[in-house]
Design a protein around this motif. Structure first.
Motif, mmCIF file in Angstrom:
data_model
loop_
_atom_site.group_PDB
_atom_site.id
_atom_site.type_symbol
_atom_site.label_atom_id
_atom_site.label_comp_id
_atom_site.label_asym_id
_atom_site.label_seq_id
_atom_site.Cartn_x
_atom_site.Cartn_y
_atom_site.Cartn_z
ATOM 1 N N LEU A 1 -11.602 -14.206 -2.154
ATOM 2 C CA LEU A 1 -10.403 -14.164 -1.308
ATOM 3 C C LEU A 1 -10.758 -14.138 0.171
ATOM 4 O O LEU A 1 -11.826 -13.672 0.573
ATOM 5 N N ASP A 2 -9.843 -14.608 0.967
ATOM 6 C CA ASP A 2 -9.897 -14.469 2.412
ATOM 7 C C ASP A 2 -9.951 -12.966 2.749
ATOM 8 O O ASP A 2 -9.267 -12.157 2.109
ATOM 9 N N VAL A 3 -10.756 -12.596 3.732
ATOM 10 C CA VAL A 3 -10.955 -11.177 4.054
ATOM 11 C C VAL A 3 -9.630 -10.487 4.404
ATOM 12 O O VAL A 3 -9.335 -9.375 3.941
ATOM 13 N N ALA A 4 -8.812 -11.165 5.185
ATOM 14 C CA ALA A 4 -7.537 -10.561 5.594
ATOM 15 C C ALA A 4 -6.601 -10.374 4.396
ATOM 16 O O ALA A 4 -5.874 -9.376 4.306
ATOM 17 N N VAL A 5 -6.640 -11.325 3.461
ATOM 18 C CA VAL A 5 -5.794 -11.215 2.260
ATOM 19 C C VAL A 5 -6.266 -10.038 1.410
ATOM 20 O O VAL A 5 -5.464 -9.260 0.885
ATOM 21 N N THR A 6 -7.579 -9.904 1.291
ATOM 22 C CA THR A 6 -8.134 -8.772 0.543
ATOM 23 C C THR A 6 -7.651 -7.453 1.136
ATOM 24 O O THR A 6 -7.158 -6.569 0.425
ATOM 25 N N LYS A 7 -7.764 -7.318 2.453
ATOM 26 C CA LYS A 7 -7.353 -6.068 3.123
ATOM 27 C C LYS A 7 -5.873 -5.795 2.890
ATOM 28 O O LYS A 7 -5.456 -4.663 2.644
ATOM 29 N N HIS A 8 -5.106 -6.863 2.978
ATOM 30 C CA HIS A 8 -3.658 -6.763 2.775
ATOM 31 C C HIS A 8 -3.359 -6.203 1.376
ATOM 32 O O HIS A 8 -2.573 -5.262 1.221
ATOM 33 N N LEU A 9 -4.024 -6.763 0.363
ATOM 34 C CA LEU A 9 -3.792 -6.294 -1.015
ATOM 35 C C LEU A 9 -4.320 -4.874 -1.207
ATOM 36 O O LEU A 9 -3.709 -4.058 -1.904
ATOM 37 N N GLN A 10 -5.445 -4.575 -0.562
ATOM 38 C CA GLN A 10 -5.992 -3.211 -0.674
ATOM 39 C C GLN A 10 -5.024 -2.185 -0.096
ATOM 40 O O GLN A 10 -4.874 -1.086 -0.634
ATOM 41 N N SER A 11 -4.340 -2.563 0.970
ATOM 42 C CA SER A 11 -3.386 -1.618 1.561
ATOM 43 C C SER A 11 -2.204 -1.386 0.620
ATOM 44 O O SER A 11 -1.665 -0.290 0.531
ATOM 45 N N PHE A 12 -1.830 -2.419 -0.135
ATOM 46 C CA PHE A 12 -0.788 -2.239 -1.161
ATOM 47 C C PHE A 12 -1.273 -1.278 -2.239
ATOM 48 O O PHE A 12 -0.551 -0.404 -2.695
ATOM 49 N N ARG A 13 -2.523 -1.500 -2.642
ATOM 50 C CA ARG A 13 -3.081 -0.693 -3.732
ATOM 51 C C ARG A 13 -3.105 0.791 -3.357
ATOM 52 O O ARG A 13 -2.853 1.656 -4.187
ATOM 53 N N GLU A 14 -3.380 1.064 -2.065
ATOM 54 C CA GLU A 14 -3.454 2.459 -1.617
ATOM 55 C C GLU A 14 -2.142 3.206 -1.818
ATOM 56 O O GLU A 14 -2.128 4.393 -2.105
ATOM 57 N N VAL A 15 -1.029 2.498 -1.645
ATOM 58 C CA VAL A 15 0.265 3.197 -1.702
ATOM 59 C C VAL A 15 0.998 2.966 -3.021
ATOM 60 O O VAL A 15 2.114 3.441 -3.208
ATOM 61 N N ASN A 16 0.381 2.199 -3.931
ATOM 62 C CA ASN A 16 1.072 1.889 -5.186
ATOM 63 C C ASN A 16 0.157 2.193 -6.366
ATOM 64 O O ASN A 16 -0.751 1.421 -6.680
ATOM 65 N N SER A 17 0.407 3.306 -7.042
ATOM 66 C CA SER A 17 -0.476 3.694 -8.149
ATOM 67 C C SER A 17 -0.307 2.767 -9.355
ATOM 68 O O SER A 17 -1.115 2.771 -10.268
ATOM 69 N N SER A 18 0.754 1.958 -9.374
ATOM 70 C CA SER A 18 0.958 0.993 -10.470
ATOM 71 C C SER A 18 0.478 -0.407 -10.099
ATOM 72 O O SER A 18 0.834 -1.384 -10.756
ATOM 73 N N PHE A 19 -0.323 -0.495 -9.036
ATOM 74 C CA PHE A 19 -0.725 -1.807 -8.522
ATOM 75 C C PHE A 19 -1.331 -2.708 -9.599
ATOM 76 O O PHE A 19 -1.069 -3.908 -9.632
#
Ligand SMILES: [Zn+2]
Length: 529
Positions: A42-60
């Motif tokens: 993945l593109d680095v920025a896309v990865t970071k974006h998804l990681q930030s979702f994962r941090e706040v969503n335990s059902s990610f």
């Protein structure tokens, strides 16, 4: 009459790099088990974006995530997790479920050209194929929508396919795409015929569709019989079921014969009979109490046999031959209707007493099965199959997602059902194996002098012990295949497939199963490697 809108398989392009095709597509659908495993692609920025979702969503990793990002095609980013894949009871359908959900979501938010990214699996060898097939499935538009609502004729313009898994050779991924598109072509045919309403796919119109589908360069020979006298002479049990509907021209039955002969010296021949009841009223034993609606799907066996031939016509596998008979009729109530107590002698000379007119599927298939048995003794390495939405009992026994496979003796000793089950497990098209027993043959023996076989009892199959097994004994006995058992001079392998559960039901489109498993068993190795 308006032209038939035959299906098309959507264009699929192989994408080598996820970051380089921003302008060619308008959504990115990531199908993955764990975000960490796919970040290298993945593109680095896309990865970071998804990681930030994962941090706040335990059902990610359990729920679909839809988001916006500048660095993905069309700014539409869909992360569709498979959920756990490695427990005892997980199987490759985790990938198809996730892909179907992800691509449908992308289409739902307006994408017309989704790019689907699949990352393979070490446990499931065909995870990429399963993902591709599910993505294609999400693009299917039912026949009657294509014909009646022109502006909804297509859901997407094209698909992109990226795989993060290393391929056996440079051309393999392209071959896989071609193979998946061909299988989807076949499934679309299966869904078209199986899913269209009882008038759109009345028997003459099934024949018309099949003839149009297999035109001159298709490699499939088609022959249609509609002569009532010929039915009575050569297919008397089929003729009995067809009697009530035959008084209305547009509902009069058809027997449709298909043949494919691949190039080279044939080493395998598959012979099929498909049940094509365009609508099942139950006949004079009418389906009362609200059990009739939905019975237009009683033609899915014939529909899927046709679909399998469509795959053959697309891929033209070598050294393989296939013969198919579609038994297409409407089981009507009417003054000409066949009734309980009638004794009818089958093509194979077996006297059959009718027990219940709602057991019409085994009736329409038994004589065509006898016919392909006569052909099979002259073919190379023949396998015979019946495919039918035959019993409610199979749903009671196995639930609605599993095809039951029942071998005769020669098929059992060649482990045909096991091979089919293994092939199906690879592509997310699972089977349960049932066994035909002596009780099943005892159950169909008629106790009178006037008949040899009793067609059916008078309880619903779901309320009858061994309700999906004994019809397989009926088919073997009445077709004369019981004379080709292990103890005979000419054993013939025969497997009955009950798809009443796996075939699908309204309001969903039919599943077109088990086309993927049959293709995996008979075609994949001939064209993929
Ligand atoms: Zn029926």
């Amino acid at each position: 009459m308006a032209p038939i809108e035959l299906p098309t398989a959507v264009d699929v392009q192989l994408v080598k790099n996820l970051s380089s095709s921003l302008n060619d597509y308008d959504a990115l659908v990531l199908v993955a088990t764990d975000l960490n495993e796919i970040t290298p692609y993945l593109d680095v920025a896309v990865t970071k974006h998804l990681q930030s979702f994962r941090e706040v969503n335990s059902s990610f990793h359990d729920d679909i995530t839809v988001s916006v990002h500048e660095n993905v095609p069309g700014k539409r980013l869909v992360f569709s997790p498979t959920g756990p894949v490695n427990r005892d009871y997980d199987d490759v359908r985790r990938y198809s479920d996730a892909t179907l959900a992800g691509v449908k979501k992308a289409i739902g938010i307006g994408a017309k050209a989704p790019l689907v990214a699949s990352f393979g699996s070490t446990r499931y060898r065909q995870a990429n194929l399963v993902t591709l097939l599910a993505a294609l499935e999400a693009t299917y538009v039912p026949l009657q929508v294509r014909e009646e609502v022109p502006d909804r004729k297509t859901k997407v313009n094209k698909l992109g396919f990226f795989t993060g898994q290393a391929s056996p050779d440079n051309e393999y991924d392209q071959r896989l795409i071609d193979y998946a598109r061909a299988v989807e072509f076949g499934r679309a045919v299966g869904r078209d015929i199986g899913g269209a309403d009882p008038e759109r796919m009345a028997p003459p119109r099934v024949a018309e569709y099949v003839q149009e589908l297999f035109g001159k360069s298709s490699g499939i020979k088609v022959n249609v019989i509609k002569d009532k006298k010929e039915f009575e002479k050569n297919y008397p049990l089929f003729a009995a079921v067809n009697r009530a509907a035959s008084v209305v021209d547009r509902h009069h039955g058809r027997l449709i014969f298909l043949e494919y002969v691949g190039e080279g010296e044939i080493n395998t021949t598959a012979l099929f009979v498909g049940k094509g009841i365009t609508f099942d009223t139950g006949g004079l034993d009418i389906k009362a109490g609200g059990h009739m609606a939905g019975m237009s799907y009683d033609k899915c066996g014939a529909a899927n046999v046709t679909g399998f031939f469509k795959v053959l016509s697309e891929l033209k596998p070598k050294q393989f031959k296939a013969i198919g008979v579609l038994a297409v009729a409407r089981n009507n109530c009417g003054e000409e209707g066949y009734t309980g107590d009638e004794v009818i002698t089958s093509r194979g000379g077996v006297r059959v007493r009718i027990g219940n007119t709602d057991a019409e599927g085994r009736m329409v298939m038994a004589d065509p099965l006898c016919y392909i048995k006569e052909l099979a003794v002259k073919e190379v390495n023949p396998h015979l199959f019946t495919m039918a939405t035959l019993t409610g009992h199979v749903i009671r026994a196995y639930g609605s997602n599993y095809t039951a496979a029942l071998d005769n003796g020669p098929a059992r000793s060649a482990e045909i059902s096991q091979k089919l089950q293994a092939a199906g497990d690879e592509v997310g098209d699972p089977f349960e194996i049932s066994t035909v027993r002596r009780e099943d043959y005892a159950f169909i023996a008629d106790e009178s002098e006037t008949a040899d076989v009793l067609q059916c009892n008078n309880l619903p199959s779901s309320g009858t012990s061994r309700g999906h097994q004994f019809p397989a004994a009926f088919l073997a006995r009445v077709s004369g295949l019981d004379k080709h058992g292990l103890d005979s001079a000419q054993p013939l392998r025969y497997t009955h497939l009950d798809i009443a559960g796996s075939g699908g039901e309204l309001p969903q489109s039919p599943t077109a199963r088990p086309i993927p498993a049959l293709c995996q068993m008979f075609i994949a190795d001939r064209v993929l490697h």
